[in-house]
Scaffold this motif. Structure first.
Motif, PDB file in Angstrom:
ATOM      1  N   ALA A 124       0.834  -1.206   0.000  1.00  0.00           N
ATOM      2  CA  ALA A 124       0.000   0.000   0.000  1.00  0.00           C
ATOM      3  C   ALA A 124       0.866   1.253   0.000  1.00  0.00           C
ATOM      4  N   PRO A 125       0.477   2.293  -0.713  1.00  0.00           N
ATOM      5  CA  PRO A 125       1.235   3.549  -0.673  1.00  0.00           C
ATOM      6  C   PRO A 125       1.304   4.095   0.754  1.00  0.00           C
ATOM      7  N   VAL A 126       2.457   4.635   1.110  1.00  0.00           N
ATOM      8  CA  VAL A 126       2.677   5.209   2.433  1.00  0.00           C
ATOM      9  C   VAL A 126       2.878   6.711   2.286  1.00  0.00           C
ATOM     10  N   VAL A 127       2.124   7.481   3.058  1.00  0.00           N
ATOM     11  CA  VAL A 127       2.227   8.934   3.044  1.00  0.00           C
ATOM     12  C   VAL A 127       2.602   9.397   4.445  1.00  0.00           C
ATOM     13  N   THR A 128       3.630  10.223   4.539  1.00  0.00           N
ATOM     14  CA  THR A 128       4.022  10.795   5.830  1.00  0.00           C
ATOM     15  C   THR A 128       3.171  12.029   6.108  1.00  0.00           C
ATOM     16  N   THR A 129       2.578  12.067   7.306  1.00  0.00           N
ATOM     17  CA  THR A 129       1.731  13.196   7.677  1.00  0.00           C
ATOM     18  C   THR A 129       2.270  13.883   8.924  1.00  0.00           C
ATOM     19  N   PRO A 130       1.949  15.157   9.129  1.00  0.00           N
ATOM     20  CA  PRO A 130       1.167  16.033   8.265  1.00  0.00           C
ATOM     21  C   PRO A 130       1.877  16.351   6.945  1.00  0.00           C
ATOM     22  N   VAL A 131       1.130  16.319   5.870  1.00  0.00           N
ATOM     23  CA  VAL A 131       1.674  16.597   4.545  1.00  0.00           C
ATOM     24  C   VAL A 131       1.976  18.094   4.424  1.00  0.00           C
ATOM     25  N   THR A 132       3.123  18.396   3.845  1.00  0.00           N
ATOM     26  CA  THR A 132       3.499  19.792   3.631  1.00  0.00           C
ATOM     27  C   THR A 132       3.696  20.129   2.157  1.00  0.00           C
ATOM     28  N   ALA A 133       3.538  19.139   1.274  1.00  0.00           N
ATOM     29  CA  ALA A 133       3.674  19.363  -0.169  1.00  0.00           C
ATOM     30  C   ALA A 133       2.669  18.464  -0.872  1.00  0.00           C
ATOM     31  N   LEU A 134       1.535  19.041  -1.240  1.00  0.00           N
ATOM     32  CA  LEU A 134       0.411  18.276  -1.778  1.00  0.00           C
ATOM     33  C   LEU A 134       0.034  18.831  -3.144  1.00  0.00           C
ATOM     34  N   TYR A 135      -0.156  17.920  -4.112  1.00  0.00           N
ATOM     35  CA  TYR A 135      -0.669  18.288  -5.430  1.00  0.00           C
ATOM     36  C   TYR A 135      -2.136  17.872  -5.507  1.00  0.00           C
ATOM     37  N   SER A 136      -2.972  18.757  -6.008  1.00  0.00           N
ATOM     38  CA  SER A 136      -4.415  18.507  -6.095  1.00  0.00           C
ATOM     39  C   SER A 136      -4.862  18.525  -7.549  1.00  0.00           C
ATOM     40  N   ALA A 137      -5.607  17.487  -7.947  1.00  0.00           N
ATOM     41  CA  ALA A 137      -6.093  17.395  -9.322  1.00  0.00           C
ATOM     42  C   ALA A 137      -7.503  17.942  -9.493  1.00  0.00           C
ATOM     43  N   SER A 138      -8.128  18.423  -8.424  1.00  0.00           N
ATOM     44  CA  SER A 138      -9.505  18.905  -8.514  1.00  0.00           C
ATOM     45  C   SER A 138      -9.692  20.160  -7.675  1.00  0.00           C
ATOM     46  N   THR A 139     -10.446  21.122  -8.215  1.00  0.00           N
ATOM     47  CA  THR A 139     -10.726  22.335  -7.451  1.00  0.00           C
ATOM     48  C   THR A 139     -11.637  22.053  -6.255  1.00  0.00           C
ATOM     49  N   THR A 140     -12.339  20.911  -6.252  1.00  0.00           N
ATOM     50  CA  THR A 140     -13.201  20.601  -5.102  1.00  0.00           C
ATOM     51  C   THR A 140     -12.401  20.389  -3.832  1.00  0.00           C
ATOM     52  N   HIS A 141     -11.105  20.109  -3.949  1.00  0.00           N
ATOM     53  CA  HIS A 141     -10.266  19.895  -2.769  1.00  0.00           C
ATOM     54  C   HIS A 141      -9.921  21.202  -2.069  1.00  0.00           C
ATOM     55  N   LEU A 142      -9.894  22.280  -2.820  1.00  0.00           N
ATOM     56  CA  LEU A 142      -9.233  23.494  -2.352  1.00  0.00           C
ATOM     57  C   LEU A 142      -9.922  24.192  -1.186  1.00  0.00           C
ATOM     58  N   PRO A 143     -11.255  24.290  -1.166  1.00  0.00           N
ATOM     59  CA  PRO A 143     -11.891  24.929  -0.003  1.00  0.00           C
ATOM     60  C   PRO A 143     -11.606  24.198   1.305  1.00  0.00           C
ATOM     61  N   PHE A 144     -11.402  22.892   1.238  1.00  0.00           N
ATOM     62  CA  PHE A 144     -11.099  22.143   2.451  1.00  0.00           C
ATOM     63  C   PHE A 144      -9.729  22.534   3.007  1.00  0.00           C
ATOM     64  N   LEU A 145      -8.761  22.717   2.132  1.00  0.00           N
ATOM     65  CA  LEU A 145      -7.431  23.125   2.585  1.00  0.00           C
ATOM     66  C   LEU A 145      -7.469  24.523   3.189  1.00  0.00           C
ATOM     67  N   VAL A 146      -8.307  25.391   2.615  1.00  0.00           N
ATOM     68  CA  VAL A 146      -8.449  26.732   3.175  1.00  0.00           C
ATOM     69  C   VAL A 146      -9.033  26.652   4.581  1.00  0.00           C
ATOM     70  N   GLU A 147     -10.120  25.889   4.720  1.00  0.00           N
ATOM     71  CA  GLU A 147     -10.780  25.805   6.019  1.00  0.00           C
ATOM     72  C   GLU A 147      -9.879  25.202   7.082  1.00  0.00           C
ATOM     73  N   LEU A 148      -9.047  24.262   6.697  1.00  0.00           N
ATOM     74  CA  LEU A 148      -8.159  23.598   7.654  1.00  0.00           C
ATOM     75  C   LEU A 148      -6.903  24.417   7.936  1.00  0.00           C
ATOM     76  N   ASP A 149      -6.829  25.613   7.344  1.00  0.00           N
ATOM     77  CA  ASP A 149      -5.651  26.459   7.490  1.00  0.00           C
ATOM     78  C   ASP A 149      -4.406  25.714   7.028  1.00  0.00           C
ATOM     79  N   ALA A 150      -4.574  24.931   5.950  1.00  0.00           N
ATOM     80  CA  ALA A 150      -3.490  24.105   5.430  1.00  0.00           C
ATOM     81  C   ALA A 150      -3.167  24.451   3.987  1.00  0.00           C
ATOM     82  N   LEU A 151      -3.543  25.650   3.558  1.00  0.00           N
ATOM     83  CA  LEU A 151      -3.325  26.028   2.171  1.00  0.00           C
ATOM     84  C   LEU A 151      -1.845  26.103   1.818  1.00  0.00           C
TER      85      LEU A 151
END
Length: 415
Positions: A124-151
């Motif tokens: 299974a893919p392993v991701v180290t968290t908290p992530v500090t370098a994230l690529y997003s393929a959809s604009t639907t993801h972006l408001p969530f990052l704003v709300e989480l103060d993780a932009l």
């Protein structure tokens, strides 16, 4: 502050009006305090205390300690789940693409060793968290990052021109934020060169993903569009909280949206159902939302109905204008989802729309109030994270007596 980015106009849209929801909703609008930024978290008494540094990484890893004092509970979303295992989480996506087979991802808190993965988790893919370098393929993801103060973790997006929210536009304009799919095709070389910790998909397959994964960059599926419950899509806030270590903030923010949505729906629950003709023809085909679809759920919760409400289709039902006219031509309200801002534009695209009662009466609406010059529509961005705003608009359209002086967030009337 919960959802600080919407303008007062949008917050008013979510609340409908004081007359509609009264003191209960006014109380709901109060925003809970942000979670503590302390770097010490409580573990079980037998395990002692474990500390995290300013980045949320474990500084003195101890086996058997629960490093997740706040755990997300998924109550509406069906296409992702989270399980907790002391220092890591398992993110499961039943359908990474429509009809796809389940995939699992291991999210390991930084400072902890990668667990031995066996059985279904082997490979299974392993991701180290908290992530500090994230690529997003959809604009639907972006408001969530704003709300989480993780932009700040957003370092790559598919297409910058489709982004609607000003805060995100400013972020992607900064040096170092990569555009990896400007023409709609993912550039694997660009992604690999950028070395993100994770790439989040838009729920569709792409040949580039195999190349990116082979280069050692985890590709994690996010098929939020397969959720048929508006609150289920909004709950993807917790998907991104798992990646960014912001579970407490996500719990508080989602609870606020959930409460607002349910209160707005309750305000229209006893109203007479208003018939709606949904959508519009496109290249000769009229795609009607099925009775068990996301769009139909919003219409029903707003006190509306369609001639296809009893159909159990979860997606769209292909039809033609003649059939739609026969079944819904007398519906008093039309709800489109295209680029029109005037009735003249609608009739220029399809003159036969003039045969529909809603267009004759001037009660045709379109979700195109908040559109950027480049074509980004905030209905498909912020609207996913804030179904309470969408529902507020729909109640005001279908039952204006319940929402006097409503200020619309996404819909405009085709005058």
């Amino acid at each position: 502050m919960i959802f600080p980015r919407p303008t007062p106009r949008r917050l008013t849209g979510a609340l409908l009006s004081v007359a509609l929801l009264g003191a209960a909703l006014a109380g709901c609008a109060a925003t809970p305090a942000a979670p503590s930024t302390s770097t010490t978290m409580d573990a079980s008494p037998s395990a002692g205390a474990a500390t995290l540094d300013a980045n949320g990484c474990i500084t003195n890893y101890q086996a058997g300690v629960d490093y997740f004092p706040v755990k997300s509970e998924i109550t509406h979303a069906k296409n992702f789940s989270l399980s907790y295992h002391d220092s890591y989480q398992v993110l499961t996506v039943p359908q990474p693409t429509e009809g796809g087979t389940p995939e699992e991802y291991v999210l390991v808190k930084c400072g902890a060793p990668v667990p031995e993965l066996t059985g279904e988790l082997a490979g299974a893919p392993v991701v180290t968290t908290p992530v500090t370098a994230l690529y997003s393929a959809s604009t639907t993801h972006l408001p969530f990052l704003v709300e989480l103060d993780a932009l700040d973790a957003l370092t790559g997006v598919g297409t910058k021109g489709f982004i609607s929210e000003k805060q995100v536009q400013d972020r992607v304009a900064e040096p170092g934020v990569v555009e990896f799919s400007p023409t709609g095709t993912i550039d694997a070389e660009t992604v690999i060169a950028g070395k993100p910790q994770v790439l989040i998909t838009a729920g569709y397959d792409d040949p580039a993903y195999a190349v990116i994964s082979a280069a050692g960059i985890p590709v994690v599926a996010n098929a939020d569009w397969l959720e048929n419950d508006p609150l289920g899509r909004a709950e993807y806030l917790k998907f991104f909280a798992a990646l960014t270590g912001t579970e407490q903030r996500a719990a508080e923010a989602f609870a606020t949206v959930e409460q607002r949505y349910q209160q707005i729906a309750a305000s229209a629950a006893n109203a007479s159902k208003v018939a709606v003709v949904p959508g519009q023809p496109f290249q000769g085909t009229w795609y009607i939302p099925g009775g068990d679809s996301y769009t139909n759920r919003l219409i029903e919760d707003a006190g509306g109905t369609t001639a296809w409400a009893d159909d159990t289709t979860t997606g769209s039902i292909p039809s033609d204008l003649e059939t739609v006219l026969a079944k819904a031509g007398t519906a008093p309200v039309a709800l489109a989802s295209t680029t029109w801002t005037t009735k003249a534009e609608a009739l220029a695209d399809e003159p036969r729309l003039a045969e529909f009662a809603a267009y004759q009466a001037g009660d045709a609406w379109n979700a195109a109030k908040d559109v950027t010059p480049a074509g980004g529509n905030n209905f498909y961005e912020l609207g996913v994270a804030r179904p309470d705003l969408v529902l507020g608009d729909l109640v005001a359209i279908l039952h204006p007596e319940l929402a006097p002086n409503h200020d619309f967030a996404f819909y405009l009337q085709l005058g």
